[in-house]
Scaffold this motif. Structure first.
Motif, PDB file in Angstrom:
ATOM      1  N   ALA A 101      41.762  49.448  33.618  1.00  0.00           N
ATOM      2  CA  ALA A 101      40.373  49.461  34.084  1.00  0.00           C
ATOM      3  C   ALA A 101      40.016  48.147  34.772  1.00  0.00           C
ATOM      4  O   ALA A 101      39.334  48.135  35.801  1.00  0.00           O
ATOM      5  N   GLU A 102      40.486  47.023  34.210  1.00  0.00           N
ATOM      6  CA  GLU A 102      40.226  45.725  34.830  1.00  0.00           C
ATOM      7  C   GLU A 102      40.880  45.634  36.201  1.00  0.00           C
ATOM      8  O   GLU A 102      40.291  45.115  37.149  1.00  0.00           O
ATOM      9  N   ASN A 103      42.092  46.147  36.318  1.00  0.00           N
ATOM     10  CA  ASN A 103      42.780  46.125  37.608  1.00  0.00           C
ATOM     11  C   ASN A 103      42.045  46.961  38.649  1.00  0.00           C
ATOM     12  O   ASN A 103      41.937  46.575  39.813  1.00  0.00           O
ATOM     13  N   GLN A 104      41.539  48.119  38.214  1.00  0.00           N
ATOM     14  CA  GLN A 104      40.801  48.974  39.145  1.00  0.00           C
ATOM     15  C   GLN A 104      39.522  48.283  39.615  1.00  0.00           C
ATOM     16  O   GLN A 104      39.176  48.326  40.801  1.00  0.00           O
ATOM     17  N   ARG A 105      38.808  47.630  38.674  1.00  0.00           N
ATOM     18  CA  ARG A 105      37.583  46.923  39.059  1.00  0.00           C
ATOM     19  C   ARG A 105      37.896  45.769  39.997  1.00  0.00           C
ATOM     20  O   ARG A 105      37.171  45.514  40.961  1.00  0.00           O
ATOM     21  N   LEU A 106      38.999  45.046  39.700  1.00  0.00           N
ATOM     22  CA  LEU A 106      39.363  43.925  40.559  1.00  0.00           C
ATOM     23  C   LEU A 106      39.709  44.401  41.959  1.00  0.00           C
ATOM     24  O   LEU A 106      39.287  43.787  42.954  1.00  0.00           O
ATOM     25  N   ARG A 107      40.470  45.490  42.061  1.00  0.00           N
ATOM     26  CA  ARG A 107      40.816  46.022  43.382  1.00  0.00           C
ATOM     27  C   ARG A 107      39.564  46.440  44.137  1.00  0.00           C
ATOM     28  O   ARG A 107      39.433  46.202  45.339  1.00  0.00           O
ATOM     29  N   ALA A 108      38.623  47.071  43.421  1.00  0.00           N
ATOM     30  CA  ALA A 108      37.382  47.493  44.075  1.00  0.00           C
ATOM     31  C   ALA A 108      36.583  46.288  44.558  1.00  0.00           C
ATOM     32  O   ALA A 108      36.026  46.292  45.653  1.00  0.00           O
ATOM     33  N   MET A 109      36.539  45.238  43.727  1.00  0.00           N
ATOM     34  CA  MET A 109      35.800  44.039  44.108  1.00  0.00           C
ATOM     35  C   MET A 109      36.438  43.355  45.316  1.00  0.00           C
ATOM     36  O   MET A 109      35.750  42.926  46.244  1.00  0.00           O
ATOM     37  N   LEU A 110      37.763  43.243  45.309  1.00  0.00           N
ATOM     38  CA  LEU A 110      38.442  42.598  46.430  1.00  0.00           C
ATOM     39  C   LEU A 110      38.326  43.405  47.710  1.00  0.00           C
ATOM     40  O   LEU A 110      38.232  42.849  48.800  1.00  0.00           O
ATOM     41  N   ASN A 111      38.349  44.737  47.563  1.00  0.00           N
ATOM     42  CA  ASN A 111      38.206  45.585  48.752  1.00  0.00           C
ATOM     43  C   ASN A 111      36.796  45.500  49.315  1.00  0.00           C
ATOM     44  O   ASN A 111      36.591  45.637  50.518  1.00  0.00           O
ATOM     45  N   ALA A 112      35.803  45.273  48.429  1.00  0.00           N
ATOM     46  CA  ALA A 112      34.411  45.217  48.884  1.00  0.00           C
ATOM     47  C   ALA A 112      34.072  43.874  49.507  1.00  0.00           C
ATOM     48  O   ALA A 112      33.234  43.787  50.399  1.00  0.00           O
ATOM     49  N   ALA A 113      34.717  42.817  49.030  1.00  0.00           N
ATOM     50  CA  ALA A 113      34.368  41.478  49.510  1.00  0.00           C
ATOM     51  C   ALA A 113      35.042  41.187  50.850  1.00  0.00           C
ATOM     52  O   ALA A 113      36.243  41.404  51.002  1.00  0.00           O
ATOM     53  N   PRO A 114      34.287  40.702  51.852  1.00  0.00           N
ATOM     54  CA  PRO A 114      34.893  40.334  53.135  1.00  0.00           C
ATOM     55  C   PRO A 114      35.818  39.145  52.957  1.00  0.00           C
ATOM     56  O   PRO A 114      35.475  38.171  52.297  1.00  0.00           O
ATOM     57  N   ARG A 115      37.009  39.200  53.571  1.00  0.00           N
ATOM     58  CA  ARG A 115      38.012  38.185  53.314  1.00  0.00           C
ATOM     59  C   ARG A 115      38.128  37.140  54.421  1.00  0.00           C
ATOM     60  O   ARG A 115      38.699  36.086  54.214  1.00  0.00           O
ATOM     61  N   ASP A 116      37.655  37.439  55.600  1.00  0.00           N
ATOM     62  CA  ASP A 116      37.820  36.496  56.704  1.00  0.00           C
ATOM     63  C   ASP A 116      37.114  35.185  56.384  1.00  0.00           C
ATOM     64  O   ASP A 116      35.907  35.144  56.159  1.00  0.00           O
ATOM     65  N   GLY A 117      37.877  34.103  56.355  1.00  0.00           N
ATOM     66  CA  GLY A 117      37.302  32.791  56.126  1.00  0.00           C
ATOM     67  C   GLY A 117      37.156  32.410  54.674  1.00  0.00           C
ATOM     68  O   GLY A 117      36.706  31.302  54.378  1.00  0.00           O
ATOM     69  N   TYR A 118      37.521  33.313  53.734  1.00  0.00           N
ATOM     70  CA  TYR A 118      37.336  33.023  52.323  1.00  0.00           C
ATOM     71  C   TYR A 118      38.556  33.481  51.515  1.00  0.00           C
ATOM     72  O   TYR A 118      39.273  34.399  51.910  1.00  0.00           O
ATOM     73  N   THR A 119      38.767  32.834  50.400  1.00  0.00           N
ATOM     74  CA  THR A 119      39.734  33.303  49.409  1.00  0.00           C
ATOM     75  C   THR A 119      39.014  33.455  48.077  1.00  0.00           C
ATOM     76  O   THR A 119      37.946  32.855  47.862  1.00  0.00           O
ATOM     77  N   PHE A 120      39.592  34.242  47.182  1.00  0.00           N
ATOM     78  CA  PHE A 120      38.899  34.606  45.948  1.00  0.00           C
ATOM     79  C   PHE A 120      39.830  34.489  44.752  1.00  0.00           C
ATOM     80  O   PHE A 120      41.050  34.562  44.873  1.00  0.00           O
ATOM     81  N   SER A 121      39.215  34.286  43.610  1.00  0.00           N
ATOM     82  CA  SER A 121      39.944  34.292  42.344  1.00  0.00           C
ATOM     83  C   SER A 121      39.071  34.955  41.293  1.00  0.00           C
ATOM     84  O   SER A 121      37.871  34.679  41.198  1.00  0.00           O
ATOM     85  N   MET A 122      39.684  35.817  40.507  1.00  0.00           N
ATOM     86  CA  MET A 122      38.928  36.533  39.488  1.00  0.00           C
ATOM     87  C   MET A 122      38.686  35.642  38.273  1.00  0.00           C
ATOM     88  O   MET A 122      39.541  34.867  37.863  1.00  0.00           O
TER      89      MET A 122
END
Length: 280
Positions: A101-122
């Motif tokens: 469930a955590e992996n699914q939420r993380l994938r959804a969050m990363l897919n929703a967040a625009p990536r150009d110009g930014y990097t992310f960490s959970m």
């Protein structure tokens, strides 16, 4: 008395001798022709079998009963082991379900967040402040993970808040709904700019500083405007659900697009410098 015993002894001896003689004769005949005495052997065996059975019965009963109780004890031990294994597998399955469930939420969050110009960490929410009107939470990432004060925190494509304090092992985030928080916003439909102020946990946000001739209406979504340079532009903040006019003043109430009571994982945002990829 002595006379009776004296006269009985010769008779007993004679019968004993006859039995011995008969046994010898039967042994000789059986040795010469075993088939001739087969019926006699069968009858003798049938006559003696009850005696043999009764003599052997206690031993067989003991073996059967001991075997039964031994089998019952073994079955009980095996059942206990199986029950323990079932509990272990059940706990492992539950843990696996949580991870999935955590992996699914993380994938959804990363897919929703625009990536150009930014990097992310959970990061994971460890603790929520008990103050009912403050919106402060503690994350499991700190300065050793590269977290800094004033760093932006997202929930997918929605702004969650900003980091206000950092230790080597954790950090404190002020959510948008905190009564001391304010963020520059822009109406996604009209482009009008204003400020979104928090009122506390469980409360809506208020959109202020809009133009006097604002055409904002229910259902409008306000996004971060990027003014001030803290929050990146284009991330969703809140959705208008009420527009009120009282004595010439307009009050706009909007619900944050983050479900602060349900979110357990968030995204820490790093802005790429000079186009380089900042891997976390």
């Amino acid at each position: 008395m002595n006379d009776v015993n004296y006269h009985a002894t010769p008779g007993f001896s004679f019968r004993f001798m006859v039995l011995i003689l008969g046994a010898l004769v039967l042994m000789a005949v059986d040795n010469r022709n075993a088939a001739a005495l087969a019926p006699v052997r069968t009858i003798a065996t049938m006559m003696v079998y009850p005696l043999l059975y009764s003599v052997d019965f206690p031993q067989r009963a003991y073996q059967r009963s001991s075997g039964f109780f031994s089998a019952q004890s073994q079955l009980s031990e095996e059942n206990l082991v199986l029950k323990q294994e079932v509990q272990v597998y059940s706990a492992q399955q539950q843990d696996l379900n949580v991870v999935q469930a955590e992996n699914q939420r993380l994938r959804a969050m990363l897919n929703a967040a625009p990536r150009d110009g930014y990097t992310f960490s959970m990061a994971e929410v460890l603790q929520v402040a008990q103050d009912p009107v403050r919106g402060l939470v503690t994350l499991n990432k700190g300065s050793r993970d590269g977290v800094k004060e004033s760093q932006v925190v997202l929930d997918g494509n929605n702004i969650y808040g900003q980091v206000v304090t950092v230790t080597p092992f954790d950090s404190t985030v002020m959510q948008l709904i905190d009564r001391e928080h304010s963020i520059p916003v822009q109406n996604q439909r009209t482009g009008e700019r204003g400020l979104a102020d928090g009122y506390g946990r469980g409360m809506p946000m208020e959109i202020k500083n809009l133009a006097a001739l604002s055409t904002v209406k229910e259902g409008d979504v306000f996004i971060s405007s990027g003014l001030g340079g803290l929050f990146p532009a284009g991330f969703q903040v809140a959705k208008v659900f009420r527009v009120e006019f009282k004595q010439g003043n307009m009050t706009i109430l909007a619900m944050p697009l983050v479900d602060y009571e349900a979110v357990r994982e968030v995204l820490l945002v790093w802005k790429k410098a000079g186009g380089e990829v900042d891997a976390r």
